[in-house]
Design a protein around this motif. Structure first.
Motif, PDB file in Angstrom:
ATOM      1  N   LYS A 215      -3.442 -30.891 -11.713  1.00  0.00           N
ATOM      2  CA  LYS A 215      -4.504 -31.425 -11.146  1.00  0.00           C
ATOM      3  C   LYS A 215      -6.002 -30.702 -11.417  1.00  0.00           C
ATOM      4  O   LYS A 215      -6.962 -31.498 -11.768  1.00  0.00           O
ATOM      5  N   HIS A 216      -6.068 -29.433 -11.646  1.00  0.00           N
ATOM      6  CA  HIS A 216      -7.231 -28.860 -11.809  1.00  0.00           C
ATOM      7  C   HIS A 216      -7.593 -28.515 -13.456  1.00  0.00           C
ATOM      8  O   HIS A 216      -8.618 -27.724 -13.628  1.00  0.00           O
ATOM      9  N   GLY A 217      -6.504 -28.640 -14.050  1.00  0.00           N
ATOM     10  CA  GLY A 217      -6.606 -28.404 -15.799  1.00  0.00           C
ATOM     11  C   GLY A 217      -6.637 -26.905 -15.644  1.00  0.00           C
ATOM     12  O   GLY A 217      -7.197 -26.315 -16.504  1.00  0.00           O
ATOM     13  N   LYS A 218      -5.906 -25.997 -14.779  1.00  0.00           N
ATOM     14  CA  LYS A 218      -5.535 -24.623 -14.903  1.00  0.00           C
ATOM     15  C   LYS A 218      -4.203 -24.516 -15.221  1.00  0.00           C
ATOM     16  O   LYS A 218      -3.330 -25.397 -14.868  1.00  0.00           O
ATOM     17  N   SER A 219      -4.017 -23.119 -15.347  1.00  0.00           N
ATOM     18  CA  SER A 219      -2.605 -22.824 -15.198  1.00  0.00           C
ATOM     19  C   SER A 219      -2.163 -22.314 -13.966  1.00  0.00           C
ATOM     20  O   SER A 219      -3.307 -22.299 -12.896  1.00  0.00           O
ATOM     21  N   LEU A 225      -4.182 -17.154  -8.294  1.00  0.00           N
ATOM     22  CA  LEU A 225      -5.306 -15.966  -8.131  1.00  0.00           C
ATOM     23  C   LEU A 225      -6.556 -16.502  -7.403  1.00  0.00           C
ATOM     24  O   LEU A 225      -6.971 -16.062  -6.545  1.00  0.00           O
ATOM     25  N   ARG A 226      -6.660 -17.862  -7.670  1.00  0.00           N
ATOM     26  CA  ARG A 226      -7.772 -18.487  -7.155  1.00  0.00           C
ATOM     27  C   ARG A 226      -7.515 -18.771  -5.344  1.00  0.00           C
ATOM     28  O   ARG A 226      -8.346 -18.395  -4.747  1.00  0.00           O
ATOM     29  N   TRP A 227      -6.312 -18.933  -5.206  1.00  0.00           N
ATOM     30  CA  TRP A 227      -5.761 -19.021  -3.749  1.00  0.00           C
ATOM     31  C   TRP A 227      -5.954 -17.473  -3.154  1.00  0.00           C
ATOM     32  O   TRP A 227      -6.634 -17.625  -1.952  1.00  0.00           O
ATOM     33  N   SER A 228      -5.565 -16.705  -3.628  1.00  0.00           N
ATOM     34  CA  SER A 228      -6.045 -15.282  -3.192  1.00  0.00           C
ATOM     35  C   SER A 228      -7.309 -14.884  -3.059  1.00  0.00           C
ATOM     36  O   SER A 228      -7.689 -14.354  -1.681  1.00  0.00           O
ATOM     37  N   PRO A 237      -4.012  -8.829 -10.460  1.00  0.00           N
ATOM     38  CA  PRO A 237      -3.066  -9.154 -11.542  1.00  0.00           C
ATOM     39  C   PRO A 237      -2.905  -8.226 -12.752  1.00  0.00           C
ATOM     40  O   PRO A 237      -3.823  -7.475 -13.207  1.00  0.00           O
ATOM     41  N   LYS A 238      -1.786  -8.137 -13.292  1.00  0.00           N
ATOM     42  CA  LYS A 238      -1.248  -7.328 -14.305  1.00  0.00           C
ATOM     43  C   LYS A 238      -0.717  -8.205 -15.369  1.00  0.00           C
ATOM     44  O   LYS A 238       0.027  -9.012 -15.183  1.00  0.00           O
ATOM     45  N   SER A 239      -1.088  -7.807 -16.629  1.00  0.00           N
ATOM     46  CA  SER A 239      -0.536  -8.362 -17.753  1.00  0.00           C
ATOM     47  C   SER A 239      -0.693  -7.265 -18.923  1.00  0.00           C
ATOM     48  O   SER A 239      -1.709  -6.594 -18.899  1.00  0.00           O
ATOM     49  N   VAL A 240       0.149  -7.540 -19.980  1.00  0.00           N
ATOM     50  CA  VAL A 240      -0.079  -6.657 -21.171  1.00  0.00           C
ATOM     51  C   VAL A 240      -0.457  -7.610 -22.374  1.00  0.00           C
ATOM     52  O   VAL A 240      -0.519  -7.200 -23.498  1.00  0.00           O
ATOM     53  N   ASN A 248      -6.451 -14.606 -16.742  1.00  0.00           N
ATOM     54  CA  ASN A 248      -6.470 -14.386 -15.225  1.00  0.00           C
ATOM     55  C   ASN A 248      -7.802 -14.025 -14.834  1.00  0.00           C
ATOM     56  O   ASN A 248      -7.908 -14.125 -13.661  1.00  0.00           O
ATOM     57  N   ALA A 249      -8.611 -13.814 -15.832  1.00  0.00           N
ATOM     58  CA  ALA A 249     -10.059 -13.788 -15.455  1.00  0.00           C
ATOM     59  C   ALA A 249     -10.774 -14.861 -15.343  1.00  0.00           C
ATOM     60  O   ALA A 249     -12.004 -15.034 -14.378  1.00  0.00           O
TER      61      ALA A 249
END
Length: 282
Positions: A215-219, A225-228, A237-240, A248-249
């Protein structure tokens, strides 16, 4: 709002509203490259811990970034092997040494009740807290707080703390909302930092979130993350993976409606729960 936007902590210090987590990022090139990419993307808040085993790599990435120290916010945590004041004082110095920093912006007690002192956790926490307060007075740490503490662990600490905790970092995501603990944090001027804000991966497959993301065109990760952020939490958030670190940014160019938020609020318990800190094996 962006990655440099801040909360004001109860002690007057500022903390960026979104941080970059490094739990499970392996020491060496993996952690180094992840933090390096995060800083290039625009993160200015990096969260690590002694037990993660990657403080040296995190510190190297910070140094090589060329970003002014005053523009960064660095957090680390005291592991369960610190059972007395002298243990904590030593481990604070060791974390600073591994990070290659003169001070840490935030330092947390990682868990409230190590197994060796479990029947007397309040006494242990008071002991290590005194070392953390001494480190604040010495300029080694700017702010101090807790991680994985529940109300039953925080209340005894609040009674003896001369310098009050400003943060309680706990697992928070749509499946693990810990509403009573969040309310307790708010009532005691503790900012709620959300680790594992994307859950353990299972949450990303929930059909409700998939539909909302479309609906938002987002992942799905961006929606979570936006909810948070809109809940007033500070997600870590963590990722490598460079592409995901960048993705995530990118959570500041859309807004979830009240209906969207209510839908996500209704996902409590569908993809995991929080573990009881009193049942840890360490």
């Amino acid at each position: 709002m962006d990655l440099k936007d801040t909360f004001m902590l109860s002690n007057g210090e500022k903390i960026p509203r979104v941080g970059f987590g490094t739990w499970q990022s392996k020491d060496g090139e993996e952690a180094y490259q992840a933090v390096k990419t995060a800083l290039e993307v625009g993160y200015r808040h990096i969260d690590t811990a002694a037990v993660y085993g990657n403080e040296a790599s995190v510190g190297r990435a910070i140094k090589d970034s060329g970003i002014a120290r005053s523009d960064l916010f660095v957090t680390s945590k005291l592991w369960d092997t610190a059972l007395a004041k002298e243990d904590a004082a030593r481990e604070i110095d060791e974390s600073l040494s591994r990070l290659g920093l003169d001070y840490m912006d935030l330092f947390l007690i990682h868990w409230p009740n190590p197994l060796p002192t479990r029947p007397h956790f309040a006494e242990r926490n008071a002991q290590v807290w005194r070392a953390m307060e001494d480190a604040v007075r010495a300029g080694k740490i700017k702010s101090i707080g807790t991680s994985n503490f529940h109300a039953r662990h925080l209340l005894p600490l609040l009674e003896v703390a001369e310098i009050k905790p400003v943060v309680n970092q706990i697992i928070i995501n749509p499946s693990v909302q810990q509403k009573e603990l969040v309310q307790f944090n708010q009532e005691h001027d503790l900012l709620t930092e959300a680790y594992s804000p994307l859950g353990t991966g299972k949450i990303l497959g929930l059909s409700e979130l998939t539909e909302l993301a479309e609906k938002h065109g987002k992942s799905v990760a961006q929606v979570v993350l936006r909810w948070s952020v809109q809940k007033g939490f500070l997600p870590l958030p963590k990722s490598v993976t460079p592409a995901r670190i960048r993705e995530n940014a990118q959570i500041f160019d859309f807004t979830l409606s009240s209906d969207d938020m209510a839908l996500i609020d209704g996902l409590q318990g569908l993809a995991g729960t929080a573990r009881n800190p009193d049942e840890n094996s360490h």
